[in-house]
Design an enzyme around this catalytic site. Structure first.
Site, PDB file in Angstrom:
ATOM      1  N   TYR A 332       0.482   8.009  -0.189  1.00 18.51           N
ATOM      2  CA  TYR A 332      -0.784   8.874  -0.801  1.00 18.51           C
ATOM      3  C   TYR A 332      -0.114   9.617  -1.881  1.00 18.51           C
ATOM      4  O   TYR A 332       0.683  10.305  -2.037  1.00 18.51           O
ATOM      5  CB  TYR A 332      -1.102   9.972   0.407  1.00 18.51           C
ATOM      6  CG  TYR A 332      -1.304   9.360   1.487  1.00 18.51           C
ATOM      7  CD1 TYR A 332      -2.773   9.230   1.839  1.00 18.51           C
ATOM      8  CD2 TYR A 332      -0.434   9.020   2.482  1.00 18.51           C
ATOM      9  CE1 TYR A 332      -3.052   8.688   3.231  1.00 18.51           C
ATOM     10  CE2 TYR A 332      -0.746   8.470   3.916  1.00 18.51           C
ATOM     11  CZ  TYR A 332      -2.161   8.329   4.209  1.00 18.51           C
ATOM     12  OH  TYR A 332      -2.552   7.730   5.457  1.00 18.51           O
ATOM     13  N   HIS A 343      -7.972   7.686   1.390  1.00 15.99           N
ATOM     14  CA  HIS A 343      -7.020   6.392   1.675  1.00 15.99           C
ATOM     15  C   HIS A 343      -5.440   6.323   0.948  1.00 15.99           C
ATOM     16  O   HIS A 343      -5.354   6.807  -0.253  1.00 15.99           O
ATOM     17  CB  HIS A 343      -7.935   5.291   1.409  1.00 15.99           C
ATOM     18  CG  HIS A 343      -8.848   5.283   2.191  1.00 15.99           C
ATOM     19  ND1 HIS A 343      -8.990   4.797   3.655  1.00 15.99           N
ATOM     20  CD2 HIS A 343     -10.457   5.252   2.015  1.00 15.99           C
ATOM     21  CE1 HIS A 343     -10.295   4.943   4.066  1.00 15.99           C
ATOM     22  NE2 HIS A 343     -11.101   5.024   3.238  1.00 15.99           N
ATOM     23  N   LYS A 374      -5.108  -2.067  -0.191  1.00 13.76           N
ATOM     24  CA  LYS A 374      -3.781  -1.494  -0.666  1.00 13.76           C
ATOM     25  C   LYS A 374      -3.122  -2.391  -1.620  1.00 13.76           C
ATOM     26  O   LYS A 374      -3.368  -3.610  -1.365  1.00 13.76           O
ATOM     27  CB  LYS A 374      -2.803  -0.902   0.290  1.00 13.76           C
ATOM     28  CG  LYS A 374      -3.759  -0.004   1.233  1.00 13.76           C
ATOM     29  CD  LYS A 374      -2.673   0.432   2.329  1.00 13.76           C
ATOM     30  CE  LYS A 374      -3.473   1.024   3.609  1.00 13.76           C
ATOM     31  NZ  LYS A 374      -4.453   2.111   3.154  1.00 13.76           N
TER      32      LYS A 374
END
Length: 396
Positions: A332, A343, A374
């Protein structure tokens, strides 16, 4: 009528108006004197395949596409897989220069392991803007991790399908502004540390650990830390081990290690031989005890993961376990509160610098990261350095 070529040494000589026809208008080959050009066998095969070249004479025999393709493939150099990639990118509208001494753009490949320079659409050799420095890899070849640095990988599988991966050096930075408190008392358990009365913001703002809670919980403030989190905090003077409770726990471990577990069965040793060291009111001693416990449960890999964890925290990034995604960490970049958690942006896998990927392994990691929105990052880690490599699937 299409011109013919002749194999001379390692190039295919084409005369007539070849320069205007092939080099100037299509970026094929390299100019010779006058209007003649020299093509690599790969370029010549592609022109034969398109019907733009009539034949190539080899040893006095004129060969069409099929015969010339077999002849060139027999010479090796991964000709078949390179041809598939070359043809695919040409069909997509790109000009390509092969990495051969003297060919256009060759000097722009210094320091890479690329097979081709791929120019931006509308740009041509030798001075056009570069879209990709492309490396062709067969499904059964290996890819040294240290070499996935700025090249685009074109992976050819056993059914001749193509998958493209963009690779680049990464320099991750975050914006999480949190400094943990000092002198937190913790208890070292088998593979984690519990802080019984943790300050609220350690989890809520720093996103350290996980609360020990439930509907029937009778205590507040208990926080379970992973060994990585605990070692990091202890190394920075934020965590000490409560000596009394730690020694009591170690004594219980010693009793079980004598052969009787709590369920009456044979019990495994869980660090009883370190009992004298694992309880420490000193942060340095606590860090050492936690690191030794980490090595006991995970081996040398623990130290590599701890180096990456600490480096990410120093970059103002919050790393949390990536177990659910098959990675070491999810990260993060900006955490204000856990209640308003964004997210995670990356999956990070820690590997040694001499690691070599098989394409299936790389594809699995990148596909999974992309599937959960991601980007995949590999942390190449040894005792003295960490280099980050970012990989993502692309469509040229």
């Amino acid at each position: 009528m299409q011109p013919d070529g002749e194999l001379r040494g390692d190039g295919v000589h084409v005369g007539g108006d070849a320069r205007q026809r092939f080099y100037d208008s299509g970026g094929y080959g390299r100019p010779l004197g006058g209007n003649a050009i020299s093509l690599t066998p790969l370029e010549a095969a592609h022109l034969l395949f398109r019907g733009d070249l009539g034949a190539v004479t080899v040893g006095g025999e004129a060969l069409g596409f099929e015969a010339f393709f077999v002849h060139a493939a027999a010479a090796g150099d991964r000709f078949a897989v390179r041809f598939l990639v070359y043809s695919d990118l040409r069909d997509r509208g790109f000009y390509l220069s092969p990495t051969r001494e003297g060919w256009p753009g060759h000097n722009r490949l210094a320091g890479t392991n690329a097979d081709f320079i791929v120019y931006e659409r509308g740009a041509s050799p030798p001075d056009g803007d570069v879209a990709h420095r492309l490396r062709v890899v067969g499904e059964r070849e290996s890819i040294p991790a240290a070499e996935i640095d700025g090249t685009t990988l074109a992976i050819v599988d056993e059914e001749s399908d193509l998958t493209y991966f963009e690779t680049r050096t990464a320099d991750p930075t975050g914006e999480t502004d949190y400094g943990p408190p000092t002198d937190l008392p913790g208890v070292l358990l088998e593979d984690r540390v519990v802080v019984w009365d943790a300050p609220t913001d350690l989890y809520d703002r720093g996103f350290y650990g996980r609360p020990l809670s439930g509907r029937a919980a009778t205590i507040d403030g208990a926080l379970q830390l992973s060994l990585l989190e605990a070692a990091f905090l202890a190394e920075r003077g934020a965590l000490r081990l409560d000596e009394t409770l730690a020694l009591a726990g170690a004594a219980g471990d010693a009793e079980r290690s004598d052969g009787v577990g709590t369920d009456g069965t044979g019990g495994g040793a869980s660090g009883a031989d370190e009992a004298d060291d694992e309880g420490s009111d000193d942060a340095e001693g606590a860090a050492d005890a936690i690191r030794r416990r980490g090595r006991a449960v995970e081996g040398d890999r623990f130290d590599r993961r701890l180096r990456v964890y600490a480096d990410l925290r120093e970059r103002a990034i919050v790393p949390k376990t990536g177990f659910k995604f098959g990675a070491d960490f999810r990260t993060y970049l900006h955490v204000e509160t856990v209640e308003d958690l964004p997210h995670s942006e990356h999956l990070v896998r820690v590997i040694e610098p001499d690691h070599a990927f098989v394409p299936r392994e790389l594809s699995l990691d990148v596909r999974l990261a992309g599937g959960v929105r991601k980007r995949m990052v590999f942390a190449l880690t040894d005792a003295s350095s960490i280099d980050y490599r970012s990989v993502a699937r692309i469509t040229p």
